[in-house]
Scaffold this motif. Structure first.
Motif, PDB file in Angstrom:
ATOM      1  N   UNK A 642       5.007  -0.730  16.160  1.00  0.00           N
ATOM      2  CA  UNK A 642       5.673  -0.656  14.851  1.00  0.00           C
ATOM      3  C   UNK A 642       6.974   0.127  14.944  1.00  0.00           C
ATOM      4  N   UNK A 643       7.904  -0.240  14.073  1.00  0.00           N
ATOM      5  CA  UNK A 643       9.158   0.523  14.011  1.00  0.00           C
ATOM      6  C   UNK A 643       8.864   1.901  13.402  1.00  0.00           C
ATOM      7  N   UNK A 644       9.688   2.927  13.699  1.00  0.00           N
ATOM      8  CA  UNK A 644       9.417   4.296  13.216  1.00  0.00           C
ATOM      9  C   UNK A 644       9.172   4.378  11.706  1.00  0.00           C
ATOM     10  N   UNK A 645       9.909   3.598  10.916  1.00  0.00           N
ATOM     11  CA  UNK A 645       9.761   3.647   9.446  1.00  0.00           C
ATOM     12  C   UNK A 645       8.332   3.287   9.040  1.00  0.00           C
ATOM     13  N   UNK A 646       7.759   2.222   9.664  1.00  0.00           N
ATOM     14  CA  UNK A 646       6.399   1.784   9.320  1.00  0.00           C
ATOM     15  C   UNK A 646       5.353   2.768   9.847  1.00  0.00           C
ATOM     16  N   UNK A 647       5.627   3.348  11.020  1.00  0.00           N
ATOM     17  CA  UNK A 647       4.695   4.352  11.551  1.00  0.00           C
ATOM     18  C   UNK A 647       4.629   5.560  10.618  1.00  0.00           C
ATOM     19  N   UNK A 648       5.787   5.930  10.090  1.00  0.00           N
ATOM     20  CA  UNK A 648       5.869   7.067   9.149  1.00  0.00           C
ATOM     21  C   UNK A 648       5.063   6.776   7.882  1.00  0.00           C
ATOM     22  N   UNK A 649       5.125   5.530   7.387  1.00  0.00           N
ATOM     23  CA  UNK A 649       4.366   5.140   6.183  1.00  0.00           C
ATOM     24  C   UNK A 649       2.869   5.282   6.446  1.00  0.00           C
ATOM     25  N   UNK A 650       2.424   4.839   7.650  1.00  0.00           N
ATOM     26  CA  UNK A 650       0.999   4.954   7.991  1.00  0.00           C
ATOM     27  C   UNK A 650       0.557   6.411   8.088  1.00  0.00           C
ATOM     28  N   UNK A 651       1.397   7.252   8.697  1.00  0.00           N
ATOM     29  CA  UNK A 651       1.059   8.672   8.843  1.00  0.00           C
ATOM     30  C   UNK A 651       0.952   9.359   7.485  1.00  0.00           C
ATOM     31  N   UNK A 652       1.805   8.950   6.540  1.00  0.00           N
ATOM     32  CA  UNK A 652       1.822   9.595   5.218  1.00  0.00           C
ATOM     33  C   UNK A 652       1.049   8.801   4.168  1.00  0.00           C
ATOM     34  N   UNK A 653       0.219   7.851   4.606  1.00  0.00           N
ATOM     35  CA  UNK A 653      -0.457   6.932   3.678  1.00  0.00           C
ATOM     36  C   UNK A 653      -1.241   7.663   2.587  1.00  0.00           C
ATOM     37  N   UNK A 654      -2.044   8.663   2.989  1.00  0.00           N
ATOM     38  CA  UNK A 654      -2.876   9.383   2.005  1.00  0.00           C
ATOM     39  C   UNK A 654      -2.015  10.098   0.976  1.00  0.00           C
ATOM     40  N   UNK A 655      -0.950  10.746   1.474  1.00  0.00           N
ATOM     41  CA  UNK A 655      -0.038  11.475   0.575  1.00  0.00           C
ATOM     42  C   UNK A 655       0.660  10.516  -0.397  1.00  0.00           C
ATOM     43  N   UNK A 656       1.106   9.354   0.141  1.00  0.00           N
ATOM     44  CA  UNK A 656       1.796   8.363  -0.693  1.00  0.00           C
ATOM     45  C   UNK A 656       0.865   7.806  -1.772  1.00  0.00           C
ATOM     46  N   UNK A 657      -0.375   7.493  -1.383  1.00  0.00           N
ATOM     47  CA  UNK A 657      -1.343   6.954  -2.356  1.00  0.00           C
ATOM     48  C   UNK A 657      -1.675   7.979  -3.435  1.00  0.00           C
ATOM     49  N   UNK A 658      -1.807   9.238  -3.009  1.00  0.00           N
ATOM     50  CA  UNK A 658      -2.110  10.306  -3.969  1.00  0.00           C
ATOM     51  C   UNK A 658      -0.967  10.485  -4.966  1.00  0.00           C
ATOM     52  N   UNK A 659       0.258  10.455  -4.442  1.00  0.00           N
ATOM     53  CA  UNK A 659       1.434  10.615  -5.310  1.00  0.00           C
ATOM     54  C   UNK A 659       1.562   9.430  -6.270  1.00  0.00           C
ATOM     55  N   UNK A 660       1.305   8.232  -5.759  1.00  0.00           N
ATOM     56  CA  UNK A 660       1.390   7.020  -6.585  1.00  0.00           C
ATOM     57  C   UNK A 660       0.331   7.046  -7.694  1.00  0.00           C
ATOM     58  N   UNK A 661      -0.854   7.568  -7.338  1.00  0.00           N
ATOM     59  CA  UNK A 661      -1.947   7.664  -8.317  1.00  0.00           C
ATOM     60  C   UNK A 661      -1.610   8.671  -9.423  1.00  0.00           C
ATOM     61  N   UNK A 662      -0.872   9.721  -9.048  1.00  0.00           N
ATOM     62  CA  UNK A 662      -0.524  10.761 -10.027  1.00  0.00           C
ATOM     63  C   UNK A 662       0.567  10.307 -10.989  1.00  0.00           C
ATOM     64  N   UNK A 663       1.233   9.195 -10.691  1.00  0.00           N
ATOM     65  CA  UNK A 663       2.347   8.746 -11.517  1.00  0.00           C
ATOM     66  C   UNK A 663       2.037   7.381 -12.154  1.00  0.00           C
ATOM     67  N   UNK A 664       0.987   7.304 -12.974  1.00  0.00           N
ATOM     68  CA  UNK A 664       0.672   6.001 -13.571  1.00  0.00           C
ATOM     69  C   UNK A 664       1.789   5.562 -14.511  1.00  0.00           C
ATOM     70  N   UNK A 665       2.128   4.287 -14.433  1.00  0.00           N
ATOM     71  CA  UNK A 665       3.116   3.672 -15.332  1.00  0.00           C
ATOM     72  C   UNK A 665       4.487   4.343 -15.262  1.00  0.00           C
ATOM     73  N   UNK A 666       4.760   5.046 -14.160  1.00  0.00           N
ATOM     74  CA  UNK A 666       6.040   5.751 -14.033  1.00  0.00           C
ATOM     75  C   UNK A 666       7.200   4.750 -13.974  1.00  0.00           C
ATOM     76  N   UNK A 667       7.021   3.726 -13.155  1.00  0.00           N
ATOM     77  CA  UNK A 667       8.064   2.712 -12.993  1.00  0.00           C
ATOM     78  C   UNK A 667       8.272   1.945 -14.296  1.00  0.00           C
ATOM     79  N   UNK A 668       7.144   1.578 -14.944  1.00  0.00           N
ATOM     80  CA  UNK A 668       7.234   0.857 -16.224  1.00  0.00           C
ATOM     81  C   UNK A 668       7.944   1.704 -17.278  1.00  0.00           C
ATOM     82  N   UNK A 669       7.703   3.014 -17.203  1.00  0.00           N
ATOM     83  CA  UNK A 669       8.337   3.908 -18.179  1.00  0.00           C
ATOM     84  C   UNK A 669       9.852   3.961 -17.972  1.00  0.00           C
ATOM     85  N   UNK A 670      10.271   4.018 -16.725  1.00  0.00           N
ATOM     86  CA  UNK A 670      11.712   4.011 -16.433  1.00  0.00           C
ATOM     87  C   UNK A 670      12.338   2.685 -16.857  1.00  0.00           C
TER      88      UNK A 670
END
Length: 715
Positions: A642-670
């Motif tokens: 994998x390219x470094x960008x995708x490897x970084x996403x896999x390494x931070x997967x738990x953190x990214x999912x947790x952050x996404x879960x904490x921001x429900x409807x954030x994108x829709x709100x913007x």
């Protein structure tokens, strides 16, 4: 230095208010200290501890709720006279419990804060400050916002009387007589003040302040201008600060700072060589800490931190070791004193269980009779509904003196419920019909056993206003419920500030008409949070606000017959125009409304939204890739290809999912805010562009800042 403290619960009184417990000075060099505490039943209790048992010294009869308790006496002598504030009266007691003072003040409101220095008495109601000397009125001040606490710098050090008021509008007001010398802005609404080191530091001018959003700091109040010594931000998102004290619990000759918070957290800060605070110890209790003080209570020679909690528990965190450890095959022997205490507690517990069983049977029998009358049990609820600047959400904190069974939350406006890490309650949502009943949310929180405190987080949408109701049911019989109501205001995400950037491109809304100053003030209170309900004494007033979600600004200036509102966000002006027109129509007041729209403000607001929108789009894109990348990892057995960008996403997967879960409807709100901005821009020109909204959403789906600004300009 490692610090180990062991918890010991001494006594429970009634529900307590902030700063209502003190330790009396010790009578000898190594003697234990007596504890005095006042509660909402109006009972003042004084007790000591001897051989682990509570020995009462005196206890007064019930009366009006005790709102504050302070110790006093002549300057430079032991402060052992007890003063309590009940309603608008001050009562004084000796350390033996004899009442020597009953002073009825001329305050029309109940006393909320009190400080005593020698023969000087400083009292505050919600908005009124009074200074008395030997019970004679000296000075008076009417504050522009609610007063949360009052203190006076040590007269014996400075040879001058310098009272300081902690006000809800994030200001410390320093007085001289009845006049303000200067105002100091602090990073949050200050809830408690204390002298640093217990005596104001070397200069006598240093004050510790704690805020309702959990920040802590020290300010030096000089005769010319204040000096900010240090501040601690609330990075761990802990509760608001209710009480502070200074005490040398480490025994190193330097006093540590003791802090009690409304989420039950107790903290001890030591100071390094540069006099900077470092967190040395923390411990969580299950309910808010209303008072804290260091001293020696349980046993001679062992220092401890004494706390009182909301439901009335008096608890010690003591340096006395209570655990004994034995090696393999060794027997742990309990001394006779401990054996007697355990036996006594068991007997007391058996007796209480027997009494409860008797009363339960008696109640069941009486409930079945034809003449049965069931009284509704009363219970006390401590609640707080505040806006958090960090994540533009509201915290609703509910604390009950007994265990909570469930809390039903109902809202007539669209809101999002956010996850709270500290919350262990199980939430279930009920479907609701929003059309005929304006019922947008119905959720039930079922609490675990012995939960007395519940924290909820909600996020509202500006322009949608109404009320949120909480139905609180505790675990008591017969079943009863209390309802608390909280207003969701039209500009609910705006927070008071004291400075704004006047160079921004501003849109202006001007109102004129036959309305009074009190009427226009009531409209501002209706629209915006953190505005004092009582109209200021001035003829003309200006308030500044900042949107916690978008960082846009609002300036409100109004007087009798005229109001001017300026904002760099055209949607803010649009909401104000609609709401104020509606309120004036309700009261049959004829309003003349004019506005000036600055076209530059549109691109300015879009540029403020840009980093947030870009971040959320990137976060959503990364989260969408996680599952596919994990499958590829499993299939290939490694991630080297994998390219470094995708490897970084896999390494931070738990953190990214947790952050996404904490921001429900954030994108829709913007998306919603940009859509509102687009509609509002053309609404002021008299054009309806709702048919172009689908095209706008298409541009947002393939977002590019320049394309979006070009679309706004072209439309």
């Amino acid at each position: 230095m490692e610090l180990t403290l062991n918890r010991s619960d001494y006594l429970q009184v009634g529900v307590t208010s902030q700063k209502t417990m003190k330790l009396l000075p010790a009578s000898g060099r190594r003697a234990t200290q007596k504890v005095v505490i006042g509660d909402h039943d109006g009972v003042l209790t004084c007790f000591g501890i001897k051989k682990g048992d509570v020995l009462p010294v005196f206890k007064t009869l019930p009366g009006q709720k005790i709102a504050r308790l302070e110790l006093g006496g002549a300057l430079n002598t032991p402060q052992e006279k007890i003063f309590v504030a009940t309603g608008s009266e001050i009562r004084g007691f000796t350390k033996r419990g004899k009442q020597f003072l009953s002073f009825e003040t001329n305050l029309t409101e109940s006393i909320k804060a009190m400080h005593i220095s020698g023969s000087d008495l400083f009292l505050c109601a919600n908005y009124i400050y009074n200074h008395y000397c030997d019970c004679k009125d000296q000075h008076y001040y009417l504050s522009g916002d609610k007063i949360n606490d009052v203190i006076c710098l040590p007269v014996e050090k400075l040879n001058r009387i310098t009272p300081v008021l902690a006000c809800q509008d994030r200001i410390l007001r320093v007085l001289q007589g009845s006049d303000i010398v200067f105002e100091v802005e602090v990073p949050g609404p200050p809830t408690v003040l204390a002298l640093h080191n217990g005596n104001g530091g070397d200069s006598g001018e240093e004050l510790v302040f704690g805020t309702s959003d959990g920040k802590l700091g020290v300010i030096q109040i000089t005769t010319t201008s204040p000096v900010h010594k240090w501040e601690i931000q609330n990075e761990k998102k802990r509760g608001g600060i209710l009480c502070v004290d200074s005490f040398d619990i480490l025994g190193d000759g330097v006093k540590e700072l003791l802090v009690g918070r409304d989420d039950g957290m107790v903290e001890i800060y030591r100071f390094d060589n540069a006099n900077e605070p470092i967190l040395q110890f923390d411990q969580a209790l299950s309910e808010s800490v209303t008072s804290i003080q260091g001293g020696c209570v349980g046993k001679d020679g062992y220092d401890e931190i004494l706390l009182s909690t909301y439901s009335g528990w008096v608890t010690g965190l003591t340096t006395e070791p209570i655990h004994k450890e034995g090696g393999p095959g060794e027997e742990l022997k309990i001394n006779q004193e401990m054996q007697n205490k355990i036996s006594s507690l068991r007997d007391e517990l058996d007796n209480l269980q027997f009494k409860v069983q008797q009363e339960r049977e008696k109640y069941q029998q009486s409930a079945q009779s034809s003449t049965a009358i069931s009284t509704v049990p009363t219970f006390s609820v401590n609640d707080k509904f505040t806006l958090n600047k960090d994540d533009a959400s509201y915290s609703l904190i509910l604390e009950v003196q007994t265990a909570i069974d469930n809390v039903l939350v109902q809202s007539d406006v669209p809101i999002d419920l956010l996850d709270v890490d500290k919350n262990s309650a199980v939430v279930s949502f009920s479907s609701c019909d929003s059309e005929p009943n304006d019922n947008f949310l119905l959720a039930t929180y079922r609490c675990q056993a012995n939960t007395t405190r519940l924290e909820l987080k909600i996020r509202s949408i500006e322009g949608q206003y109404g009320s949120l109701q909480a139905y609180i049911t505790p675990r008591i019989q017969p079943k009863t419920c209390q309802v608390r109501q909280y207003q969701i205001k039209p500009l609910s995400l705006h927070q008071r500030t004291h400075f704004i950037d006047h160079d921004r491109p501003m849109n202006t809304l001007t109102l004129t008409g036959q309305f009074s100053f009190a009427e226009v003030h009531s409209w501002v209170v209706f629209c915006l949070p953190e505005v004092p309900e009582k109209a200021p004494a001035e003829e003309c007033v200006t308030f500044y606000f900042q949107n916690t979600f978008l960082d846009t600004q609002l300036e409100t200036t109004y007087r009798k017959g005229e109001g001017t509102f300026k904002s760099d966000n055209i949607s803010t002006i649009s909401i104000l125009k609609d709401v104020l027109s509606k309120e004036a129509t309700k009261r049959k007041i004829n309003l003349n409304i004019s506005y000036e729209i600055n076209e530059v403000s549109i691109s300015h607001t879009l540029k403020l939204i840009h980093p947030k929108l870009e971040y959320q789009l990137l976060l959503a894109k990364k989260v969408q890739l996680i599952d596919a990348l994990k499958e590829m990892e499993v299939h290939e057995g490694n991630t080297d290809f994998l390219i470094p960008e995708y490897r970084c996403i896999l390494e931070e997967a738990d953190h990214l999912l947790e952050e996404y879960k904490k921001q429900p409807a954030h994108l829709e709100r913007l998306y919603g805010m940009i859509t509102d901005l687009f509609i509002d821009k053309f609404k002021f020109k008299g054009t309806n562009v709702k048919t172009k909204v689908p095209l706008l959403l298409e541009i947002l789906d393939s977002y590019d800042q320049n394309s979006l600004i070009a679309f706004f300009d072209a439309a």
